[in-house]
Design an enzyme around this catalytic site. Structure first.
Site: not given
Length: 364
Positions: A62, A98, A133, A164, A277-278
């Site tokens: 990200r 991550k 991301d 993706s 959304a995460n």
């Protein structure tokens, strides 16, 4: 050495470190957290490896203009833990990890910076595999691929499986259908109004699927260009300054996380919440607020697992058809989770966690 997350404080001058945090569960130990910087390119990055029980940690990078390093650290720790559970419940042999790059991708991103970052990924020797991301895309991953072997989601011309976002959106769509079946007795979204918050890579693809299913869509995004694209390509979509408090049947958060707070939940009219959304919940208490109001929430790491399934398939050489079939099984997974939650009188989040933790325990 295990990194326990037991205390967090946003005031960096108080020297509260990652070993002393209290905003994470006691069982949320991270295996490794690494900070990187490259003054020549301006790179400042953090890679968090949460758990490698099922395999090497995989998670996107990200690129975001965090207010400070503390905010970036909090985000990467939460996101990496979520990836562990996402991999477990998706049935792929990957761990949770991550990465975040601190900065504005619109002004700071360069090939030199991406290559410097990729060289740092390479130093981890495959314990962490990166993907795209928020703020990064397949073109960026192609650049990273020049300096690391541990990257997935590159363009097909570079040997990857490509963007993706379509598979992520497909998983969210099927999760939404499962929730619709639980709430209204039919998986069809025809005649329903869906508020899509975030019309970028995944949100745009989700809008396409929703319209094809007969739903009405209201969309919002902080990025004017993203909304202009939606307005141009889908004239039937209503553009709005916000959707979370709008009169919609389904709220689909597809931008940044933590939009579900005690205050925002009080204003929500939607009966179903399912998005890409995460970390959608600002804190775990919010899910209780949703349940009290009879709102079905599909745990984010279940709904948005499609992209992970795609890149996991890329590593194994799985065909596009088989990847799609596995992503479509998110429907059945959500049905199972909601059934367990209803039968046992627990929240959907707890039901999903139990499924993931059972697989992790068996592997250990």
């Amino acid at each position: 050495m295990t990194l326990t997350a037991e205390r967090y404080d946003t005031e960096l001058h108080r020297n509260v470190g990652v070993f002393e945090r209290t905003d994470f569960p006691a069982d949320s130990a991270h295996e490794q957290v690494t900070f990187f910087q490259d003054p020549a390119t301006g790179l400042k990055a953090i890679i968090a490896i949460h758990d490698t029980t099922l395999g090497p940690a995989l998670g996107g990078t990200r690129y975001y203009p965090y207010a400070d390093e503390a905010a970036a650290l909090k985000d990467v720790l939460r996101l990496s833990r979520g990836m562990t559970y996402k991999s477990a419940i998706a049935g792929v042999d990957l761990g949770g990890g991550k990465a975040v790059i601190i900065g504005d991708p619109a002004t700071g991103k360069s090939e030199a910076l991406l290559e410097a970052y990729a060289r740092f990924v390479q130093t981890l020797g495959g314990r962490y595999i990166t993907a795209g991301d928020v703020g990064t895309n397949s073109d960026d991953l192609d650049v990273m691929g020049r300096a690391t072997d541990y990257v997935v989601g590159c363009n097909t011309a570079a040997g990857g499986s490509g963007d993706s976002a379509p598979m992520t959106a497909l998983g969210v769509f099927h999760g939404m259908r499962a929730a619709a079946q639980a709430k209204w007795g039919s998986p069809s979204l025809a005649g329903r109004t869906v508020g899509v918050e975030g019309a970028g890579k995944v949100g745009y693809q989700l809008i396409k699927l929703l319209l094809a299913d007969g739903a009405s869509v209201v969309a919002t995004d902080v990025n004017a260009a993203a909304l202009e694209r939606v307005a141009r390509d889908y004239r039937e979509v209503t553009i709005a300054p916000a959707v979370i408090d709008r009169a919609v049947d389904v709220y689909a958060p597809c931008a940044m996380g933590a939009t579900l707070t005690g205050e925002s939940v009080a204003a929500i009219t939607a009966e179903v919440i399912c998005g890409a959304a995460n970390n959608q919940l600002a804190d775990t208490a919010v899910e209780h607020d949703l349940a009290d109001r009879g709102i079905i929430w599909v745990p984010d790491y279940v709904a948005n697992g499609g992209g992970l399934i795609q890149v996991a398939g890329e590593r194994l050489g799985t065909s596009t058809k088989d990847v799609r079939t596995q992503v479509e099984k998110i429907f059945a997974t959500v049905v199972q989770i909601l059934d367990v939650a209803k039968r046992e009188g627990i929240l959907a989040g707890a039901a999903a966690d139990a499924v993931a933790e059972t697989r992790l325990a068996a592997a250990r």
